[in-house]
Design a protein around this motif. Structure first.
Motif, PDB file in Angstrom:
ATOM      1  N   VAL A   5      10.886  16.361 -12.200  1.00  0.00           N
ATOM      2  CA  VAL A   5      10.916  16.330 -10.737  1.00  0.00           C
ATOM      3  C   VAL A   5       9.650  15.669 -10.196  1.00  0.00           C
ATOM      4  O   VAL A   5       9.705  14.857  -9.265  1.00  0.00           O
ATOM      5  CB  VAL A   5      11.078  17.763 -10.173  1.00  0.00           C
ATOM      6  N   VAL A   6       8.502  15.976 -10.785  1.00  0.00           N
ATOM      7  CA  VAL A   6       7.245  15.378 -10.359  1.00  0.00           C
ATOM      8  C   VAL A   6       7.289  13.861 -10.572  1.00  0.00           C
ATOM      9  O   VAL A   6       6.904  13.084  -9.689  1.00  0.00           O
ATOM     10  CB  VAL A   6       6.044  16.010 -11.105  1.00  0.00           C
ATOM     11  N   ILE A   7       7.768  13.438 -11.718  1.00  0.00           N
ATOM     12  CA  ILE A   7       7.868  11.999 -12.010  1.00  0.00           C
ATOM     13  C   ILE A   7       8.820  11.324 -11.024  1.00  0.00           C
ATOM     14  O   ILE A   7       8.536  10.237 -10.509  1.00  0.00           O
ATOM     15  CB  ILE A   7       8.303  11.763 -13.468  1.00  0.00           C
ATOM     16  N   ALA A   8       9.929  11.959 -10.726  1.00  0.00           N
ATOM     17  CA  ALA A   8      10.889  11.392  -9.775  1.00  0.00           C
ATOM     18  C   ALA A   8      10.269  11.276  -8.382  1.00  0.00           C
ATOM     19  O   ALA A   8      10.441  10.262  -7.694  1.00  0.00           O
ATOM     20  CB  ALA A   8      12.153  12.242  -9.729  1.00  0.00           C
ATOM     21  N   LEU A   9       9.540  12.293  -7.952  1.00  0.00           N
ATOM     22  CA  LEU A   9       8.888  12.254  -6.644  1.00  0.00           C
ATOM     23  C   LEU A   9       7.826  11.151  -6.568  1.00  0.00           C
ATOM     24  O   LEU A   9       7.730  10.423  -5.577  1.00  0.00           O
ATOM     25  CB  LEU A   9       8.263  13.606  -6.308  1.00  0.00           C
ATOM     26  N   VAL A  10       7.041  11.014  -7.619  1.00  0.00           N
ATOM     27  CA  VAL A  10       6.024   9.957  -7.659  1.00  0.00           C
ATOM     28  C   VAL A  10       6.693   8.589  -7.605  1.00  0.00           C
ATOM     29  O   VAL A  10       6.243   7.688  -6.884  1.00  0.00           O
ATOM     30  CB  VAL A  10       5.127  10.102  -8.921  1.00  0.00           C
ATOM     31  N   ALA A  11       7.776   8.410  -8.339  1.00  0.00           N
ATOM     32  CA  ALA A  11       8.497   7.128  -8.335  1.00  0.00           C
ATOM     33  C   ALA A  11       9.046   6.816  -6.942  1.00  0.00           C
ATOM     34  O   ALA A  11       8.956   5.678  -6.467  1.00  0.00           O
ATOM     35  CB  ALA A  11       9.625   7.156  -9.364  1.00  0.00           C
ATOM     36  N   VAL A  12       9.595   7.817  -6.265  1.00  0.00           N
ATOM     37  CA  VAL A  12      10.129   7.618  -4.916  1.00  0.00           C
ATOM     38  C   VAL A  12       9.012   7.263  -3.943  1.00  0.00           C
ATOM     39  O   VAL A  12       9.144   6.344  -3.125  1.00  0.00           O
ATOM     40  CB  VAL A  12      10.901   8.874  -4.440  1.00  0.00           C
ATOM     41  N   VAL A  13       7.881   7.932  -4.013  1.00  0.00           N
ATOM     42  CA  VAL A  13       6.756   7.657  -3.126  1.00  0.00           C
ATOM     43  C   VAL A  13       6.218   6.246  -3.370  1.00  0.00           C
ATOM     44  O   VAL A  13       5.941   5.499  -2.429  1.00  0.00           O
ATOM     45  CB  VAL A  13       5.646   8.720  -3.296  1.00  0.00           C
ATOM     46  N   LEU A  14       6.070   5.848  -4.624  1.00  0.00           N
ATOM     47  CA  LEU A  14       5.597   4.500  -4.943  1.00  0.00           C
ATOM     48  C   LEU A  14       6.580   3.435  -4.456  1.00  0.00           C
ATOM     49  O   LEU A  14       6.167   2.411  -3.901  1.00  0.00           O
ATOM     50  CB  LEU A  14       5.351   4.355  -6.444  1.00  0.00           C
ATOM     51  N   ALA A  15       7.860   3.656  -4.667  1.00  0.00           N
ATOM     52  CA  ALA A  15       8.871   2.695  -4.216  1.00  0.00           C
ATOM     53  C   ALA A  15       8.883   2.584  -2.697  1.00  0.00           C
ATOM     54  O   ALA A  15       8.977   1.483  -2.137  1.00  0.00           O
ATOM     55  CB  ALA A  15      10.255   3.102  -4.730  1.00  0.00           C
ATOM     56  N   LEU A  16       8.757   3.702  -2.019  1.00  0.00           N
ATOM     57  CA  LEU A  16       8.710   3.701  -0.561  1.00  0.00           C
ATOM     58  C   LEU A  16       7.471   2.966  -0.054  1.00  0.00           C
ATOM     59  O   LEU A  16       7.539   2.156   0.868  1.00  0.00           O
ATOM     60  CB  LEU A  16       8.733   5.134  -0.027  1.00  0.00           C
ATOM     61  N   GLY A  17       6.338   3.227  -0.681  1.00  0.00           N
ATOM     62  CA  GLY A  17       5.099   2.552  -0.303  1.00  0.00           C
ATOM     63  C   GLY A  17       5.203   1.044  -0.487  1.00  0.00           C
ATOM     64  O   GLY A  17       4.801   0.263   0.384  1.00  0.00           O
ATOM     65  N   PHE A  18       5.749   0.613  -1.619  1.00  0.00           N
ATOM     66  CA  PHE A  18       5.910  -0.819  -1.876  1.00  0.00           C
ATOM     67  C   PHE A  18       6.884  -1.443  -0.877  1.00  0.00           C
ATOM     68  O   PHE A  18       6.648  -2.536  -0.364  1.00  0.00           O
ATOM     69  CB  PHE A  18       6.384  -1.067  -3.310  1.00  0.00           C
ATOM     70  N   GLY A  19       7.960  -0.743  -0.591  1.00  0.00           N
ATOM     71  CA  GLY A  19       8.933  -1.246   0.379  1.00  0.00           C
ATOM     72  C   GLY A  19       8.333  -1.394   1.769  1.00  0.00           C
ATOM     73  O   GLY A  19       8.577  -2.382   2.465  1.00  0.00           O
ATOM     74  N   LEU A  20       7.538  -0.436   2.195  1.00  0.00           N
ATOM     75  CA  LEU A  20       6.878  -0.525   3.495  1.00  0.00           C
ATOM     76  C   LEU A  20       5.876  -1.680   3.529  1.00  0.00           C
ATOM     77  O   LEU A  20       5.767  -2.398   4.526  1.00  0.00           O
ATOM     78  CB  LEU A  20       6.181   0.792   3.833  1.00  0.00           C
ATOM     79  N   TYR A  21       5.144  -1.869   2.434  1.00  0.00           N
ATOM     80  CA  TYR A  21       4.204  -2.986   2.346  1.00  0.00           C
ATOM     81  C   TYR A  21       4.933  -4.315   2.485  1.00  0.00           C
ATOM     82  O   TYR A  21       4.511  -5.191   3.243  1.00  0.00           O
ATOM     83  CB  TYR A  21       3.441  -2.930   1.013  1.00  0.00           C
ATOM     84  N   ARG A  22       6.028  -4.496   1.748  1.00  0.00           N
ATOM     85  CA  ARG A  22       6.780  -5.755   1.803  1.00  0.00           C
ATOM     86  C   ARG A  22       7.387  -5.968   3.182  1.00  0.00           C
ATOM     87  O   ARG A  22       7.393  -7.088   3.699  1.00  0.00           O
ATOM     88  CB  ARG A  22       7.886  -5.758   0.740  1.00  0.00           C
ATOM     89  N   ALA A  23       7.896  -4.917   3.796  1.00  0.00           N
ATOM     90  CA  ALA A  23       8.474  -5.056   5.135  1.00  0.00           C
ATOM     91  C   ALA A  23       7.411  -5.483   6.143  1.00  0.00           C
ATOM     92  O   ALA A  23       7.681  -6.238   7.073  1.00  0.00           O
ATOM     93  CB  ALA A  23       9.112  -3.738   5.573  1.00  0.00           C
ATOM     94  N   ARG A  24       6.201  -5.024   5.946  1.00  0.00           N
ATOM     95  CA  ARG A  24       5.115  -5.356   6.871  1.00  0.00           C
ATOM     96  C   ARG A  24       4.575  -6.763   6.669  1.00  0.00           C
ATOM     97  O   ARG A  24       4.144  -7.416   7.604  1.00  0.00           O
ATOM     98  CB  ARG A  24       3.997  -4.341   6.698  1.00  0.00           C
TER      99      ARG A  24
END
Length: 160
Positions: A5-24
């Motif tokens: 669960v911790v690994i899944a949460l970290v992966a989701v947070v990293l993917a979200l962060g990267f997606g927000l960076y690219r959108a910006r």
């Protein structure tokens, strides 16, 4: 909490962060990078270099790869695309529309896969990438990703 669960949460947070960076950052024009054929340290975004400033001429590299290409009287929108790139098609449409309504502006599309030497010389890292060349053939600014029509028009207003 289990390790999975911790690994899944970290992966989701990293993917979200990267997606927000690219959108910006996608489609935003920024200063032209220094490339091996010259130094752009004296070039300011949105302003053509002074006539006395020889600066790098990206157009010389373009002409070496595409001898039939024509430089715009005011600016040239140089788009690097690839065949299976969906944002490249949207960028082509936007840049073609801008070139048709702004006098002295030419849109030139380059297939990045067939002109790898030019891609390397101009430091193009992904498609679509749009370089805005001034009337003298110098790179004024560039955008990685699909720019919006309003952004392109505002950038062109600042070049002259």
């Amino acid at each position: 909490m289990s390790t999975g669960v911790v690994i899944a949460l970290v992966a989701v947070v990293l993917a979200l962060g990267f997606g927000l960076y690219r959108a910006r950052t996608d489609g935003r024009f920024r200063a032209a990078p220094a490339v091996e054929h010259g130094d752009t340290s004296g070039t300011t975004v949105g302003r053509a270099p002074e006539a006395s400033d020889p600066g790098p001429r990206a157009w010389d590299d373009v002409l070496a790869a595409l001898p039939d290409a024509e430089l715009g009287e005011r600016a040239t929108l140089l788009q690097f695309s690839s065949a299976f790139c969906a944002p490249c098609r949207a960028t082509r449409q936007v840049l073609s529309e801008v070139a048709s309504v702004v006098p002295g502006v030419v849109h030139l599309e380059v297939d990045a896969e067939h002109h790898l030497d030019l891609v390397r010389r101009l430091d193009v890292l992904r498609t679509p990438t749009t370089l805005v060349l001034d009337a003298g053939g110098r790179e004024a600014t560039r955008a990685a990703g699909a720019p919006r029509k309003e952004t392109v028009l505002a950038t062109l207003d600042g070049i002259v």
